[in-house]
Motif scaffolding. Structure first.
Motif, PDB file in Angstrom:
ATOM      1  N   VAL A   4      -5.683  -3.092  18.449  1.00  0.00           N
ATOM      2  CA  VAL A   4      -5.464  -3.192  17.000  1.00  0.00           C
ATOM      3  C   VAL A   4      -6.098  -4.482  16.483  1.00  0.00           C
ATOM      4  CG1 VAL A   4      -3.297  -1.892  17.107  1.00  0.00           C
ATOM      5  CG2 VAL A   4      -3.252  -4.369  17.242  1.00  0.00           C
ATOM      6  N   MET A   5      -6.078  -4.615  15.189  1.00  0.00           N
ATOM      7  CA  MET A   5      -6.647  -5.793  14.529  1.00  0.00           C
ATOM      8  C   MET A   5      -5.925  -7.071  14.953  1.00  0.00           C
ATOM      9  SD  MET A   5      -6.610  -6.511  10.438  1.00  0.00           S
ATOM     10  CE  MET A   5      -8.195  -5.783  10.061  1.00  0.00           C
ATOM     11  N   THR A   6      -6.674  -8.143  15.141  1.00  0.00           N
ATOM     12  CA  THR A   6      -6.072  -9.437  15.460  1.00  0.00           C
ATOM     13  C   THR A   6      -5.713 -10.173  14.169  1.00  0.00           C
ATOM     14  OG1 THR A   6      -8.217 -10.555  15.437  1.00  0.00           O
ATOM     15  CG2 THR A   6      -7.504  -9.614  17.537  1.00  0.00           C
ATOM     16  N   ARG A  26       2.325  -9.806   9.125  1.00  0.00           N
ATOM     17  CA  ARG A  26       2.590  -8.475   9.687  1.00  0.00           C
ATOM     18  C   ARG A  26       1.356  -7.589   9.553  1.00  0.00           C
ATOM     19  NH1 ARG A  26       7.199  -5.303   6.762  1.00  0.00           N
ATOM     20  NH2 ARG A  26       5.754  -3.591   6.381  1.00  0.00           N
ATOM     21  N   ILE A  27       1.128  -6.747  10.541  1.00  0.00           N
ATOM     22  CA  ILE A  27       0.031  -5.780  10.483  1.00  0.00           C
ATOM     23  C   ILE A  27       0.611  -4.398  10.786  1.00  0.00           C
ATOM     24  CG2 ILE A  27      -2.171  -5.042  11.484  1.00  0.00           C
ATOM     25  CD1 ILE A  27      -2.699  -7.974  12.206  1.00  0.00           C
ATOM     26  N   HIS A  66      -0.036  -7.895   5.726  1.00  0.00           N
ATOM     27  CA  HIS A  66       0.854  -8.692   4.879  1.00  0.00           C
ATOM     28  C   HIS A  66       0.531 -10.176   5.113  1.00  0.00           C
ATOM     29  CE1 HIS A  66       3.614  -5.185   4.214  1.00  0.00           C
ATOM     30  NE2 HIS A  66       3.007  -4.802   5.332  1.00  0.00           N
ATOM     31  N   ALA A  67       0.407 -10.932   4.026  1.00  0.00           N
ATOM     32  CA  ALA A  67       0.010 -12.333   4.176  1.00  0.00           C
ATOM     33  C   ALA A  67       0.505 -13.152   3.000  1.00  0.00           C
ATOM     34  CB  ALA A  67      -1.511 -12.435   4.288  1.00  0.00           C
ATOM     35  N   TRP A  68       0.542 -14.465   3.195  1.00  0.00           N
ATOM     36  CA  TRP A  68       0.819 -15.408   2.117  1.00  0.00           C
ATOM     37  C   TRP A  68      -0.077 -16.615   2.340  1.00  0.00           C
ATOM     38  CZ3 TRP A  68       3.004 -20.323   3.223  1.00  0.00           C
ATOM     39  CH2 TRP A  68       3.426 -20.488   4.547  1.00  0.00           C
ATOM     40  N   PHE A  69      -0.256 -17.440   1.318  1.00  0.00           N
ATOM     41  CA  PHE A  69      -1.058 -18.653   1.523  1.00  0.00           C
ATOM     42  C   PHE A  69      -0.240 -19.894   1.270  1.00  0.00           C
ATOM     43  CE2 PHE A  69      -2.324 -17.950  -3.018  1.00  0.00           C
ATOM     44  CZ  PHE A  69      -1.925 -19.171  -3.539  1.00  0.00           C
ATOM     45  N   THR A 124       3.351 -10.739  13.256  1.00  0.00           N
ATOM     46  CA  THR A 124       2.442 -11.858  13.523  1.00  0.00           C
ATOM     47  C   THR A 124       2.891 -13.130  12.817  1.00  0.00           C
ATOM     48  OG1 THR A 124       1.022 -11.241  11.658  1.00  0.00           O
ATOM     49  CG2 THR A 124       0.475 -10.302  13.789  1.00  0.00           C
ATOM     50  N   ASP A 125       4.125 -13.124  12.336  1.00  0.00           N
ATOM     51  CA  ASP A 125       4.652 -14.286  11.619  1.00  0.00           C
ATOM     52  C   ASP A 125       4.827 -15.446  12.603  1.00  0.00           C
ATOM     53  OD1 ASP A 125       5.923 -16.152  10.114  1.00  0.00           O
ATOM     54  OD2 ASP A 125       7.396 -14.764   9.268  1.00  0.00           O
ATOM     55  N   ARG A 126       4.115 -16.516  12.372  1.00  0.00           N
ATOM     56  CA  ARG A 126       4.144 -17.621  13.317  1.00  0.00           C
ATOM     57  C   ARG A 126       5.526 -18.289  13.393  1.00  0.00           C
ATOM     58  NH1 ARG A 126      -0.656 -21.990  14.325  1.00  0.00           N
ATOM     59  NH2 ARG A 126       0.242 -22.868  16.223  1.00  0.00           N
TER      60      ARG A 126
END
Length: 242
Positions: free
Chosen positions: A28-30, A53-54, A114-117, A233-235
């Protein structure tokens, strides 16, 4: 504030670093490939994207491809070339460096990312690097945002406007630049297609590169667990080593 992008394409290759000669993709995507898609839409030294999250929306399918690659990186002209003082030719003949390679790629992929900056203060931006330079859509946009009451909300509005219009500073891709992808901004609170029904331990996966030393970025890895078609993938909740 977070956003969700749906991305899709015919082919993808998220190359395993241990198999770079004959390319083999991760399942899957990294997270780093997902971050690159967000950065294609908007990247500035003032922000740093975090992928949380992916979701995998299409069954994982593979395709074996044998293709031609060029085994040499094109270098730009030297100052001697530009001054007309060098007799060495610029560039090279592709046929002299053409190599045939086998690859194991993904096909017909679709993900929800899903992402945030994170907004970075001016004095800490020197360490925030990207593979792409900073771009502005036009002079008006540059004059509007550079040092003019800069805050997180302005960048959030800029990203949302660009993503809704399908704008990007360069074409997003799925691991390799030849595998371009489409994207759209989606609202995860709405009724969206479910993730695939698959749970598996995908092993150690590249998380991202550590750019604290820009001259020598170091790889970081995490244990990728696919749970009902979703990878966390949430660190803040997964262990990242490197």
């Amino acid at each position: 504030m977070s956003w969700c992008l749906e991305v899709w394409g015919d082919y993808a290759c998220f190359t395993r670093p241990e198999m770079k000669v004959e390319r083999v993709s991760y399942d899957v995507m990294t997270p780093s490939a997902a971050r690159a898609i967000y950065e294609a839409i908007l990247w500035k030294p003032a922000i740093r994207w975090h992928i949380t999250r992916i979701d995998v929306l299409e069954p994982i399918k593979w395709i074996s491809v044998r293709r031609n690659e060029v085994g040499k990186i094109f270098t730009g002209p030297t100052q001697a070339h530009l001054d007309g003082r060098s007799g060495d030719p610029m560039g090279f003949a592709v046929e002299d460096y053409r190599q045939q390679r086998a690859g194991l790629f993904l096909r017909d992929v679709r993900y929800r990312i899903h992402a945030w900056f994170e907004f970075i203060p001016q004095e800490k931006r020197i360490r925030n690097k990207s593979v792409t330079p900073e771009f502005w859509a036009d002079s008006e946009e540059a004059s509007q945002f550079v040092n003019a009451n800069e805050n997180e909300g302005k960048y959030a509005a800029m990203f949302e406007r660009r993503a809704r219009k399908g704008q990007c500073f360069h074409r997003p891709y799925l691991g390799c630049r030849e595998f371009a992808c489409d994207f759209k901004l989606v609202d995860p609170s709405h009724d969206l297609p479910p993730s695939i029904e698959k749970t598996d331990d995908l092993g150690w996966m590249l998380y991202d590169l550590n750019f604290e030393d820009p001259q020598d970025p170091q790889p970081m890895f995490f244990r990728a667990l696919l749970e009902n078609g979703t990878i966390n993938t949430d660190r803040n909740s997964v262990e990242v080593r490197g």
